[in-house]
Design an enzyme around this catalytic site. Sequence first.
Site, mmCIF file in Angstrom:
data_model
loop_
_atom_site.group_PDB
_atom_site.id
_atom_site.type_symbol
_atom_site.label_atom_id
_atom_site.label_comp_id
_atom_site.label_asym_id
_atom_site.label_seq_id
_atom_site.Cartn_x
_atom_site.Cartn_y
_atom_site.Cartn_z
ATOM 1 N N ALA A 70 -15.095 -32.221 62.582
ATOM 2 C CA ALA A 70 -14.698 -32.107 63.981
ATOM 3 C C ALA A 70 -15.824 -32.713 64.820
ATOM 4 O O ALA A 70 -16.971 -32.775 64.370
ATOM 5 C CB ALA A 70 -14.489 -30.648 64.351
ATOM 6 N N GLY A 115 -14.173 -30.681 59.007
ATOM 7 C CA GLY A 115 -12.785 -31.024 59.307
ATOM 8 C C GLY A 115 -12.312 -32.274 58.576
ATOM 9 O O GLY A 115 -11.110 -32.459 58.387
ATOM 10 N N GLU A 118 -11.241 -31.043 55.271
ATOM 11 C CA GLU A 118 -10.021 -30.256 55.497
ATOM 12 C C GLU A 118 -8.809 -31.155 55.726
ATOM 13 O O GLU A 118 -7.708 -30.868 55.255
ATOM 14 C CB GLU A 118 -10.248 -29.303 56.671
ATOM 15 C CG GLU A 118 -11.316 -28.265 56.326
ATOM 16 C CD GLU A 118 -11.755 -27.436 57.522
ATOM 17 O OE1 GLU A 118 -12.263 -28.025 58.496
ATOM 18 O OE2 GLU A 118 -11.589 -26.214 57.487
ATOM 19 N N GLU A 138 -19.984 -26.194 57.922
ATOM 20 C CA GLU A 138 -19.818 -25.460 59.188
ATOM 21 C C GLU A 138 -20.827 -24.337 59.400
ATOM 22 O O GLU A 138 -21.296 -24.128 60.521
ATOM 23 C CB GLU A 138 -18.392 -24.892 59.295
ATOM 24 C CG GLU A 138 -17.339 -25.923 59.650
ATOM 25 C CD GLU A 138 -16.718 -26.575 58.436
ATOM 26 O OE1 GLU A 138 -17.281 -26.474 57.324
ATOM 27 O OE2 GLU A 138 -15.656 -27.203 58.585
HETATM 28 C C1 HXC Z 1 -19.919 -35.773 66.471
HETATM 29 C C2 HXC Z 1 -21.019 -37.022 64.900
HETATM 30 C C3 HXC Z 1 -20.556 -36.186 63.866
HETATM 31 C C4 HXC Z 1 -19.702 -35.102 64.227
HETATM 32 C C5 HXC Z 1 -21.770 -37.708 62.979
HETATM 33 N N1 HXC Z 1 -21.763 -37.947 64.285
HETATM 34 N N2 HXC Z 1 -21.034 -36.639 62.680
HETATM 35 N N3 HXC Z 1 -20.697 -36.808 66.177
HETATM 36 N N4 HXC Z 1 -19.416 -34.942 65.532
HETATM 37 N N5 HXC Z 1 -19.187 -34.275 63.316
HETATM 38 C C6 HXC Z 1 -22.453 -39.028 65.011
HETATM 39 C C7 HXC Z 1 -23.942 -38.766 65.121
HETATM 40 O O1 HXC Z 1 -24.198 -37.916 66.206
HETATM 41 C C8 HXC Z 1 -24.464 -40.146 65.335
HETATM 42 O O2 HXC Z 1 -24.231 -40.518 66.682
HETATM 43 C C9 HXC Z 1 -23.546 -40.997 64.484
HETATM 44 O O3 HXC Z 1 -22.362 -40.220 64.276
HETATM 45 C C10 HXC Z 1 -24.127 -41.328 63.114
HETATM 46 O O4 HXC Z 1 -24.534 -40.122 62.496
HETATM 47 P P1 HXC Z 1 -26.038 -39.859 61.985
HETATM 48 O O5 HXC Z 1 -26.223 -38.400 61.942
HETATM 49 O O6 HXC Z 1 -26.997 -40.658 62.792
HETATM 50 O O7 HXC Z 1 -25.946 -40.484 60.525
HETATM 51 P P2 HXC Z 1 -26.721 -39.991 59.197
HETATM 52 O O8 HXC Z 1 -28.151 -39.676 59.527
HETATM 53 O O9 HXC Z 1 -26.421 -41.023 58.173
HETATM 54 O O10 HXC Z 1 -26.023 -38.621 58.780
HETATM 55 C C11 HXC Z 1 -24.654 -38.604 58.430
HETATM 56 C C12 HXC Z 1 -24.165 -37.152 58.371
HETATM 57 C C13 HXC Z 1 -24.513 -36.428 59.689
HETATM 58 C C14 HXC Z 1 -24.838 -36.408 57.179
HETATM 59 C C15 HXC Z 1 -22.660 -37.193 58.116
HETATM 60 O O11 HXC Z 1 -24.016 -37.233 60.775
HETATM 61 C C16 HXC Z 1 -23.921 -35.078 59.841
HETATM 62 O O12 HXC Z 1 -24.423 -34.107 59.260
HETATM 63 N N6 HXC Z 1 -22.860 -34.969 60.652
HETATM 64 C C17 HXC Z 1 -22.266 -33.684 60.967
HETATM 65 C C18 HXC Z 1 -21.440 -33.181 59.806
HETATM 66 C C19 HXC Z 1 -20.875 -31.824 60.121
HETATM 67 O O13 HXC Z 1 -21.593 -30.858 60.377
HETATM 68 N N7 HXC Z 1 -19.549 -31.740 60.136
HETATM 69 C C20 HXC Z 1 -18.867 -30.457 60.388
HETATM 70 C C21 HXC Z 1 -18.527 -30.396 61.858
HETATM 71 S S1 HXC Z 1 -17.814 -28.874 62.279
HETATM 72 P P3 HXC Z 1 -25.392 -41.193 67.590
HETATM 73 O O14 HXC Z 1 -24.744 -41.291 68.943
HETATM 74 O O15 HXC Z 1 -26.563 -40.283 67.525
HETATM 75 O O16 HXC Z 1 -25.612 -42.511 66.917
HETATM 76 C C22 HXC Z 1 -16.229 -28.994 61.729
HETATM 77 C C23 HXC Z 1 -15.374 -27.788 61.990
HETATM 78 C C24 HXC Z 1 -13.929 -28.025 61.658
HETATM 79 O O17 HXC Z 1 -15.798 -29.962 61.187
HETATM 80 C C25 HXC Z 1 -13.051 -26.966 62.306
HETATM 81 C C26 HXC Z 1 -12.996 -27.050 63.792
HETATM 82 C C27 HXC Z 1 -12.042 -26.088 64.433
#
Ligand code: HXC
Length: 265
Positions: A70, A115, A118, A138
């Site tokens: 998400a 997500g 999922e 998460e």
């Molecule tokens: C918003 C995101 C994002 C996300 C990555 N980006 N994941 N933006 N939401 N989920 C953005 C980063 O902010 C960054 O933007 C760009 O994408 C590249 O990501 P980096 O982090 O710079 O890349 P890297 O260092 O290679 O790391 C990749 C990664 C990391 C390991 C995938 O991005 C990460 O941990 N992302 C979050 C993963 C996560 O926690 N997902 C779960 C979300 S909660 P900028 O602008 O800085 O370049 C969820 C809940 C579902 O999904 C249910 C909801 C109701």
Amino acid sequence: TPDAAAPPVRVEREGVVAIVTIDRPKALNALAPEVLGALAEAFEELAQAGDAVRGVLVVGAGGRAFVAGADIRALAPLTPEEGAATGRLGHRVAALIESLSAPVIACVDGFALGGGLELALACDFIYATDASWFGQPEVRLGLIPGFGGTVRLPRAVGLALAKELIYTGRRIDAATAEAAGLVARRFPDRESMLAGARATVEEIAANAWTAVGIAKRVLVAASGTPTATAVELEVAGFEDAFRTDDMREGVAAFLEKREPGFRGH
Ligand code: HXC
């Protein structure tokens, strides 16, 4: 941002195959509310295509991620009630994928996290490249899976591994995911994965459309239900198959030692 201006989801058709591309590569295809809305629209439209579309591939643009979850930026300001509404929007997309007659294959190349995993789990099965990673991170954000991870991940990999993944937020690679039964087939690269997925859809398209649709309906409805309920759902689906011309044709063709000519009804 240029990302916001472009449509976040594209649908292309190649013969009987439809390809749904989540196209927000700068945010690793994160599922902002507008992306979820566009995905819902895409699957509503695909439902109108009937048997012209025999299989759908879901892919992420950019080569680094399927979907990194998400959109965390969009989640940050939400009230609890708005958070729940976002969860429901994700569940609506999952329900549309599961109610589509045509099988949907998640083609993962890169990160499938939160997500994103999922969404892949809501598809019929997952193909992945060796460069893929899967996880439910998460809890690292103070959240829990909200688009079905607590429901479908244990069904896919068993309760023990699902709990380990959800409590640790740890990522597993494609080989581990394949060994766990999360990934149906693993490929060396994106090209071979997409070719493999297209070939699978062609193979499905040679079968009776009616039977594939009934099988999907029964599999989706029976998943997670008690054995007695699941068995009744199968009996009802088996009965429905007997009502189709395709079943009469398929059985007759076998007995007459000829190729079947399925008509999709
Ligand atoms: C918003 C995101 C994002 C996300 C990555 N980006 N994941 N933006 N939401 N989920 C953005 C980063 O902010 C960054 O933007 C760009 O994408 C590249 O990501 P980096 O982090 O710079 O890349 P890297 O260092 O290679 O790391 C990749 C990664 C990391 C390991 C995938 O991005 C990460 O941990 N992302 C979050 C993963 C996560 O926690 N997902 C779960 C979300 S909660 P900028 O602008 O800085 O370049 C969820 C809940 C579902 O999904 C249910 C909801 C109701």
